[in-house]
Design a protein around this motif. Sequence first.
Motif, PDB file in Angstrom:
ATOM      1  N   TYR A 120     -20.548 -34.492   0.083  1.00 28.94           N
ATOM      2  CA  TYR A 120     -21.775 -33.788  -0.319  1.00 28.94           C
ATOM      3  C   TYR A 120     -21.531 -32.901  -1.545  1.00 28.94           C
ATOM      4  CZ  TYR A 120     -25.473 -30.331  -0.358  1.00 28.94           C
ATOM      5  OH  TYR A 120     -26.476 -29.486  -0.759  1.00 28.94           O
ATOM      6  N   THR A 121     -20.506 -32.060  -1.473  1.00 29.42           N
ATOM      7  CA  THR A 121     -20.293 -31.088  -2.556  1.00 29.42           C
ATOM      8  C   THR A 121     -19.872 -31.751  -3.867  1.00 29.42           C
ATOM      9  OG1 THR A 121     -18.010 -30.667  -1.832  1.00 29.42           O
ATOM     10  CG2 THR A 121     -19.731 -29.188  -0.996  1.00 29.42           C
ATOM     11  N   ASN A 122     -19.250 -32.923  -3.783  1.00 27.72           N
ATOM     12  CA  ASN A 122     -18.827 -33.624  -4.995  1.00 27.72           C
ATOM     13  C   ASN A 122     -19.802 -34.715  -5.431  1.00 27.72           C
ATOM     14  OD1 ASN A 122     -16.153 -32.375  -5.602  1.00 27.72           O
ATOM     15  ND2 ASN A 122     -15.751 -33.035  -3.513  1.00 27.72           N
ATOM     16  N   GLY A 123     -20.890 -34.866  -4.695  1.00 32.50           N
ATOM     17  CA  GLY A 123     -21.919 -35.837  -5.068  1.00 32.50           C
ATOM     18  C   GLY A 123     -21.416 -37.266  -5.112  1.00 32.50           C
ATOM     19  N   ASP A 134     -21.272 -41.047  -3.961  1.00 33.77           N
ATOM     20  CA  ASP A 134     -22.102 -42.065  -3.322  1.00 33.77           C
ATOM     21  C   ASP A 134     -21.239 -42.972  -2.453  1.00 33.77           C
ATOM     22  OD1 ASP A 134     -24.121 -41.018  -4.843  1.00 33.77           O
ATOM     23  OD2 ASP A 134     -24.224 -42.678  -6.260  1.00 33.77           O
ATOM     24  N   THR A 191     -27.961 -39.748  -2.731  1.00 29.56           N
ATOM     25  CA  THR A 191     -28.630 -38.546  -3.238  1.00 29.56           C
ATOM     26  C   THR A 191     -28.065 -37.338  -2.497  1.00 29.56           C
ATOM     27  OG1 THR A 191     -30.421 -38.531  -1.587  1.00 29.56           O
ATOM     28  CG2 THR A 191     -30.794 -39.840  -3.605  1.00 29.56           C
ATOM     29  N   ASP A 192     -28.203 -36.179  -3.109  1.00 27.21           N
ATOM     30  CA  ASP A 192     -27.739 -34.956  -2.440  1.00 27.21           C
ATOM     31  C   ASP A 192     -28.485 -34.741  -1.130  1.00 27.21           C
ATOM     32  OD1 ASP A 192     -25.850 -34.369  -4.350  1.00 27.21           O
ATOM     33  OD2 ASP A 192     -27.134 -32.984  -5.461  1.00 27.21           O
ATOM     34  N   GLN A 193     -29.762 -35.077  -1.102  1.00 21.58           N
ATOM     35  CA  GLN A 193     -30.543 -34.894   0.111  1.00 21.58           C
ATOM     36  C   GLN A 193     -29.999 -35.764   1.252  1.00 21.58           C
ATOM     37  OE1 GLN A 193     -34.685 -35.946  -0.155  1.00 21.58           O
ATOM     38  NE2 GLN A 193     -35.177 -34.996   1.804  1.00 21.58           N
ATOM     39  N   ARG A 200     -26.970 -36.974   1.526  1.00 21.44           N
ATOM     40  CA  ARG A 200     -25.638 -36.484   1.902  1.00 21.44           C
ATOM     41  C   ARG A 200     -25.746 -35.203   2.733  1.00 21.44           C
ATOM     42  NH1 ARG A 200     -24.466 -38.941  -3.199  1.00 21.44           N
ATOM     43  NH2 ARG A 200     -25.185 -37.108  -4.330  1.00 21.44           N
ATOM     44  N   LEU A 201     -26.712 -34.355   2.420  1.00 21.74           N
ATOM     45  CA  LEU A 201     -26.921 -33.125   3.186  1.00 21.74           C
ATOM     46  C   LEU A 201     -27.402 -33.445   4.596  1.00 21.74           C
ATOM     47  CD1 LEU A 201     -27.017 -30.028   3.307  1.00 21.74           C
ATOM     48  CD2 LEU A 201     -29.381 -30.171   2.486  1.00 21.74           C
TER      49      LEU A 201
END
Length: 141
Positions: free
Chosen positions: A97-100, A102, A108-110, A112-113
Motif C-alpha cells: 500500500y505505502t509503496n503503491g 500493483d 489503485t491506492d483505494q 490496496r487500502l
Amino acid sequence: MNAETSWVQTTFRIILGAFMTFAGIGHLTFQREEFLAQVPRWLPSDPAFMDFVVLSSGVVEILLGLTMIFLYRHKVKVGIVLAVFFVLIFPGNISQYTNGIDAFGLDTDQKRLIRLFFQPVLILWALWSTGALGYLLNKRK
C-alpha cells in the motif's frame, strides 16, 4: 488444548486450509511474481533474497493449510499459529500500500487500502474456525 467446534466452523476451517494451501502453491509457481510485490521494501532488495522470502513463506503457507485441514486434533494450536502468521505477513500488505505496488489486481491506492482491512478478518477466521478464539476467551476468565 482442544475445543469443540460446530460443523460450520469445521467447514470454514477446511476452506481456510484449502485457501492457504492454494496460496502457498501460488507462491511457488504461477503467482510467484505477484507475491514478490508483497515483500516489504524495508527488507534487503536483493532479488535472490526476495525470492527466498516468497518461496519460504509459500512453504509455510502450504504446511499451515494442510495442518488446518488434517491436524484437527491440534486445531486450536494451529489456529493460533496461523493467526500469528497473518500478523507477521501484514507488513507486506502495508508495504504494498505505502509503496503503491500493483499486484493481485490491487492497482489503485483505494484497492490496496481496502485490502488492509481484510487481514483482521483472516486472523479472526483462523481463530474462530479452529475454536481458538473461544479457547483464548475462556482462558482469560
